[in-house]
Design a protein around this motif. Structure first.
Motif, PDB file in Angstrom:
ATOM      1  N   TYR A 103       0.812  -1.221   0.000  1.00 57.16           N
ATOM      2  CA  TYR A 103       0.000   0.000   0.000  1.00 57.16           C
ATOM      3  C   TYR A 103       0.842   1.266   0.000  1.00 57.16           C
ATOM      4  CZ  TYR A 103       0.806   0.291   5.091  1.00 57.16           C
ATOM      5  OH  TYR A 103       1.365   0.378   6.330  1.00 57.16           O
ATOM      6  N   HIS A 104       2.078   1.190   0.501  1.00 55.20           N
ATOM      7  CA  HIS A 104       2.955   2.364   0.458  1.00 55.20           C
ATOM      8  C   HIS A 104       3.153   2.814  -0.988  1.00 55.20           C
ATOM      9  CE1 HIS A 104       4.016   0.349   4.263  1.00 55.20           C
ATOM     10  NE2 HIS A 104       4.266   1.562   4.720  1.00 55.20           N
ATOM     11  N   VAL A 105       3.360   1.840  -1.856  1.00 54.50           N
ATOM     12  CA  VAL A 105       3.558   2.120  -3.284  1.00 54.50           C
ATOM     13  C   VAL A 105       2.306   2.748  -3.885  1.00 54.50           C
ATOM     14  CG1 VAL A 105       3.994   1.083  -5.553  1.00 54.50           C
ATOM     15  CG2 VAL A 105       5.249   0.266  -3.545  1.00 54.50           C
ATOM     16  N   LEU A 106       1.145   2.154  -3.581  1.00 55.59           N
ATOM     17  CA  LEU A 106      -0.116   2.625  -4.160  1.00 55.59           C
ATOM     18  C   LEU A 106      -0.448   4.045  -3.715  1.00 55.59           C
ATOM     19  CD1 LEU A 106      -2.291  -0.610  -3.719  1.00 55.59           C
ATOM     20  CD2 LEU A 106      -0.992   0.120  -5.722  1.00 55.59           C
ATOM     21  N   LEU A 107      -0.294   4.323  -2.427  1.00 55.49           N
ATOM     22  CA  LEU A 107      -0.621   5.669  -1.944  1.00 55.49           C
ATOM     23  C   LEU A 107       0.371   6.716  -2.437  1.00 55.49           C
ATOM     24  CD1 LEU A 107      -2.218   3.897   0.451  1.00 55.49           C
ATOM     25  CD2 LEU A 107      -2.480   6.212   1.297  1.00 55.49           C
ATOM     26  N   ARG A 108       1.637   6.337  -2.515  1.00 54.46           N
ATOM     27  CA  ARG A 108       2.623   7.298  -3.037  1.00 54.46           C
ATOM     28  C   ARG A 108       2.312   7.658  -4.483  1.00 54.46           C
ATOM     29  NH1 ARG A 108       6.911   3.906  -0.269  1.00 54.46           N
ATOM     30  NH2 ARG A 108       7.237   4.927   1.759  1.00 54.46           N
ATOM     31  N   GLU A 109       1.845   6.679  -5.250  1.00 53.38           N
ATOM     32  CA  GLU A 109       1.468   6.951  -6.645  1.00 53.38           C
ATOM     33  C   GLU A 109       0.326   7.956  -6.701  1.00 53.38           C
ATOM     34  OE1 GLU A 109       0.531   3.198  -8.399  1.00 53.38           O
ATOM     35  OE2 GLU A 109       2.637   2.634  -8.717  1.00 53.38           O
ATOM     36  N   LYS A 110      -0.681   7.759  -5.863  1.00 52.57           N
ATOM     37  CA  LYS A 110      -1.835   8.677  -5.847  1.00 52.57           C
ATOM     38  C   LYS A 110      -1.413  10.079  -5.394  1.00 52.57           C
ATOM     39  CE  LYS A 110      -4.755   5.345  -6.875  1.00 52.57           C
ATOM     40  NZ  LYS A 110      -5.214   5.191  -8.269  1.00 52.57           N
ATOM     41  N   LEU A 111      -0.579  10.139  -4.371  1.00 50.88           N
ATOM     42  CA  LEU A 111      -0.120  11.441  -3.881  1.00 50.88           C
ATOM     43  C   LEU A 111       0.730  12.154  -4.926  1.00 50.88           C
ATOM     44  CD1 LEU A 111       0.737  10.428  -0.208  1.00 50.88           C
ATOM     45  CD2 LEU A 111      -0.991  12.108  -0.876  1.00 50.88           C
ATOM     46  N   SER A 112       1.531  11.377  -5.640  1.00 46.41           N
ATOM     47  CA  SER A 112       2.358  11.963  -6.701  1.00 46.41           C
ATOM     48  C   SER A 112       1.491  12.540  -7.819  1.00 46.41           C
ATOM     49  CB  SER A 112       3.301  10.898  -7.259  1.00 46.41           C
ATOM     50  OG  SER A 112       4.110  11.427  -8.282  1.00 46.41           O
ATOM     51  N   MET A 113       0.439  11.817  -8.182  1.00 45.01           N
ATOM     52  CA  MET A 113      -0.483  12.305  -9.205  1.00 45.01           C
ATOM     53  C   MET A 113      -1.187  13.582  -8.738  1.00 45.01           C
ATOM     54  SD  MET A 113      -2.054   8.605 -10.343  1.00 45.01           S
ATOM     55  CE  MET A 113      -3.099   9.139 -11.690  1.00 45.01           C
ATOM     56  N   LEU A 114      -1.529  13.601  -7.454  1.00 46.38           N
ATOM     57  CA  LEU A 114      -2.187  14.776  -6.877  1.00 46.38           C
ATOM     58  C   LEU A 114      -1.231  15.980  -6.902  1.00 46.38           C
ATOM     59  CD1 LEU A 114      -5.073  14.872  -5.790  1.00 46.38           C
ATOM     60  CD2 LEU A 114      -4.153  14.597  -3.485  1.00 46.38           C
ATOM     61  N   GLU A 115       0.020  15.734  -6.574  1.00 46.75           N
ATOM     62  CA  GLU A 115       1.018  16.804  -6.613  1.00 46.75           C
ATOM     63  C   GLU A 115       1.148  17.385  -8.027  1.00 46.75           C
ATOM     64  OE1 GLU A 115       4.804  15.661  -5.133  1.00 46.75           O
ATOM     65  OE2 GLU A 115       4.065  15.088  -3.156  1.00 46.75           O
ATOM     66  N   GLU A 116       1.240  16.494  -9.006  1.00 48.51           N
ATOM     67  CA  GLU A 116       1.395  16.944 -10.399  1.00 48.51           C
ATOM     68  C   GLU A 116       0.200  17.788 -10.841  1.00 48.51           C
ATOM     69  OE1 GLU A 116       2.164  13.673 -12.982  1.00 48.51           O
ATOM     70  OE2 GLU A 116       3.927  13.000 -11.844  1.00 48.51           O
ATOM     71  N   TYR A 117      -0.996  17.355 -10.427  1.00 48.47           N
ATOM     72  CA  TYR A 117      -2.201  18.110 -10.803  1.00 48.47           C
ATOM     73  C   TYR A 117      -2.179  19.507 -10.174  1.00 48.47           C
ATOM     74  CZ  TYR A 117      -6.993  19.718 -11.032  1.00 48.47           C
ATOM     75  OH  TYR A 117      -8.108  20.484 -11.255  1.00 48.47           O
ATOM     76  N   ILE A 118      -1.852  19.567  -8.891  1.00 42.72           N
ATOM     77  CA  ILE A 118      -1.837  20.868  -8.212  1.00 42.72           C
ATOM     78  C   ILE A 118      -0.762  21.778  -8.809  1.00 42.72           C
ATOM     79  CG2 ILE A 118      -1.519  22.056  -5.997  1.00 42.72           C
ATOM     80  CD1 ILE A 118      -2.611  19.504  -4.634  1.00 42.72           C
ATOM     81  N   LEU A 119       0.395  21.211  -9.135  1.00 38.17           N
ATOM     82  CA  LEU A 119       1.462  21.994  -9.760  1.00 38.17           C
ATOM     83  C   LEU A 119       1.057  22.552 -11.124  1.00 38.17           C
ATOM     84  CD1 LEU A 119       4.697  19.967  -8.911  1.00 38.17           C
ATOM     85  CD2 LEU A 119       4.212  22.334  -8.278  1.00 38.17           C
ATOM     86  N   SER A 120       0.216  21.801 -11.830  1.00 37.40           N
ATOM     87  CA  SER A 120      -0.262  22.295 -13.129  1.00 37.40           C
ATOM     88  C   SER A 120      -1.161  23.515 -12.963  1.00 37.40           C
ATOM     89  CB  SER A 120      -1.017  21.184 -13.877  1.00 37.40           C
ATOM     90  OG  SER A 120      -2.288  20.934 -13.288  1.00 37.40           O
ATOM     91  N   ARG A 121      -1.755  23.628 -11.768  1.00 35.74           N
ATOM     92  CA  ARG A 121      -2.640  24.762 -11.476  1.00 35.74           C
ATOM     93  C   ARG A 121      -1.897  25.879 -10.738  1.00 35.74           C
ATOM     94  NH1 ARG A 121      -8.064  23.367 -11.166  1.00 35.74           N
ATOM     95  NH2 ARG A 121      -8.332  25.623 -10.845  1.00 35.74           N
ATOM     96  N   VAL A 122      -0.975  25.465  -9.857  1.00 33.81           N
ATOM     97  CA  VAL A 122      -0.224  26.440  -9.064  1.00 33.81           C
ATOM     98  C   VAL A 122       1.262  26.065  -9.124  1.00 33.81           C
ATOM     99  CG1 VAL A 122      -0.062  27.641  -6.850  1.00 33.81           C
ATOM    100  CG2 VAL A 122      -2.202  26.515  -7.482  1.00 33.81           C
ATOM    101  N   PRO A 123       2.003  26.576 -10.104  1.00 32.94           N
ATOM    102  CA  PRO A 123       3.406  26.188 -10.292  1.00 32.94           C
ATOM    103  C   PRO A 123       4.294  26.440  -9.071  1.00 32.94           C
ATOM    104  CG  PRO A 123       2.593  27.339 -12.228  1.00 32.94           C
ATOM    105  CD  PRO A 123       1.535  27.478 -11.176  1.00 32.94           C
ATOM    106  N   GLU A 124       3.933  27.401  -8.245  1.00 34.45           N
ATOM    107  CA  GLU A 124       4.768  27.708  -7.080  1.00 34.45           C
ATOM    108  C   GLU A 124       4.414  26.855  -5.852  1.00 34.45           C
ATOM    109  OE1 GLU A 124       1.435  30.870  -7.116  1.00 34.45           O
ATOM    110  OE2 GLU A 124       2.627  29.699  -8.549  1.00 34.45           O
ATOM    111  N   ALA A 125       3.502  25.913  -6.025  1.00 37.81           N
ATOM    112  CA  ALA A 125       3.107  25.048  -4.908  1.00 37.81           C
ATOM    113  C   ALA A 125       4.264  24.149  -4.489  1.00 37.81           C
ATOM    114  CB  ALA A 125       1.907  24.195  -5.302  1.00 37.81           C
ATOM    115  N   ARG A 126       4.338  23.885  -3.180  1.00 36.46           N
ATOM    116  CA  ARG A 126       5.340  22.967  -2.643  1.00 36.46           C
ATOM    117  C   ARG A 126       4.643  21.926  -1.773  1.00 36.46           C
ATOM    118  NH1 ARG A 126       8.061  24.844   1.056  1.00 36.46           N
ATOM    119  NH2 ARG A 126       7.117  26.914   1.352  1.00 36.46           N
ATOM    120  N   PHE A 127       5.253  20.733  -1.707  1.00 40.80           N
ATOM    121  CA  PHE A 127       4.612  19.630  -0.986  1.00 40.80           C
ATOM    122  C   PHE A 127       5.627  18.794  -0.225  1.00 40.80           C
ATOM    123  CE2 PHE A 127       2.938  20.122  -5.313  1.00 40.80           C
ATOM    124  CZ  PHE A 127       1.659  20.598  -5.064  1.00 40.80           C
TER     125      PHE A 127
END
Length: 376
Positions: free
Chosen positions: A105-129
């Motif tokens: 599950y560590h792998v699965l959740l990290r994948e989802k969080l990574s996708m979420l990060e990429e989406y937010i960065l596409s909207r807010v380039p200066e976002a940090r996580f």
């Protein structure tokens, strides 16, 4: 930037990528959790697997520069196994807990969080996580509770109205000021079923766990299992689900929403005897993708010996003798000696008597004596 609209868009996107629940909370300190962690530490109830610095566990600003919010996510996992093989005489099986079914599950959740990060960065380039799953500094349950994912049950698990406690948790600290969600009301009420049935009494009281007694923790240790717990773990190879399976909030909850979480019955409920002789390479190839493999094969093999003793499986005596006579690891030889005594029989007694004369390791000799004591 309209952060309320962005929040709604993130929620919508999270559903599209298979995140089952998402919640938002502030990045303020987790003061109540700090008190609980201090109490855990004082009582000696910690497992030792946690981040040792309590301050880092409760102060997001110590691990992230300028935190404004935390996003919590949950993925629901199955509670029932399709086509589960039966354990029968001569073919006894162990069991991995539900949190070790399917891909780690560590792998699965990290994948989802990574996708979420990429989406937010596409909207807010200066976002940090800073994203975390289980092994991060923050307490996943504390974040999820405050973000409204569910309430913290008496079994120390987050319980959601939709999926019960069968959810994996992860979180993301960010520098974006999202409006926090409301925490959920506790629904455990006067129910104490999880506390009453805990096999080792590890649930000291509602929300208070002595990790040193918890079977889920004990199955992951690498040394000799303390005597008082050896007959308590049954056929568990990794983890324990008892406090979840008895929870009324979990009744009828079984979700198969992620193909990667579906268990291979032969891995989630494997034959015990083959585990005793499995090589490192075979173990990694067969079990390396599940979360229950993270400590290597030694705890699993030790637990397999205890499970065979639990079943009093006389057909396993030759396999256990092989461990006693040829395994280079004292913990395995000693546990094998105890298991032989527990199973009993003239052959086991004779082998233990000979082993006592041959063995040089003091801890193993002590275990051989324990095994022979079963015959008195």
């Amino acid at each position: 930037m309209d952060f309320q609209q962005l929040k709604e868009d993130i929620i919508s996107y999270s559903k599209n990528i298979g995140i089952d629940k998402i919640g938002f909370t502030t990045a303020s300190a987790f003061d109540e959790m700090k008190n609980r962690l201090r109490r855990q530490e004082a009582l000696g109830y910690q497992s030792g697997f946690e981040e040792p610095d309590i301050e880092k566990r409760v102060h997001p600003d110590l691990i992230f520069d300028g935190p404004q919010s935390i996003i919590s996510i949950a993925l629901a996992y199955p509670s029932k196994m399709k086509d589960a093989p039966q354990s029968k005489r001569g073919e006894r099986r162990g069991i991995f807990c539900r949190a070790s079914w399917g891909t780690d599950y560590h792998v699965l959740l990290r994948e989802k969080l990574s996708m979420l990060e990429e989406y937010i960065l596409s909207r807010v380039p200066e976002a940090r996580f800073k994203s975390m799953v289980d092994t991060g500094e923050l307490v996943d349950r504390a974040v999820a509770e405050r973000a409204g994912i569910g309430w913290s049950g008496k079994n120390c698990a987050i319980i959601t109205p939709e999926f019960g406690s069968y959810v994996y948790l992860g979180e993301m600290i960010s520098n974006l000021p999202f409006e926090p969600d409301e925490p959920m009301e506790d629904r455990c009420g006067t129910c104490n079923k999880c506390i009453d049935v805990c096999p080792t009494g590890a649930l000291v009281e509602g929300g208070q766990l002595d990790a040193q007694k918890c079977i889920a923790f004990l199955t992951q240790t690498k040394g000799f299992l303390p005597d008082q717990f050896r007959t308590k773990i049954g056929n568990r190879l990794y983890g324990c689900d008892t406090c979840q399976t008895v929870c009324p909030e979990n009744k009828g909850k079984d979700f198969h929403l992620h193909a990667e979480m579906e268990p291979d019955p032969e891995i989630a409920k494997p034959l015990l005897k083959p585990l005793l002789s499995i090589s490192n390479k075979e173990f990694k190839e067969r079990y390396g993708h599940v979360s229950g493999s993270w400590r290597g094969k030694k705890p699993i093999q030790r637990n397999a010996l205890l499970a065979l003793a639990h079943f009093k499986d006389e057909t396993a005596v030759p396999d256990i003798i092989n461990v006693l006579e040829h395994d280079v690891r004292p913990v395995m030889r000693g546990t094998a000696a105890w298991a032989l005594g527990k199973i009993g029989g003239e052959e086991a007694k004779a082998v233990l008597t000979k082993a006592r004369e041959r063995e040089k390791d003091e801890e193993v000799i002590e275990e051989i004596e324990k095994g022979l004591a079963f015959f008195n």
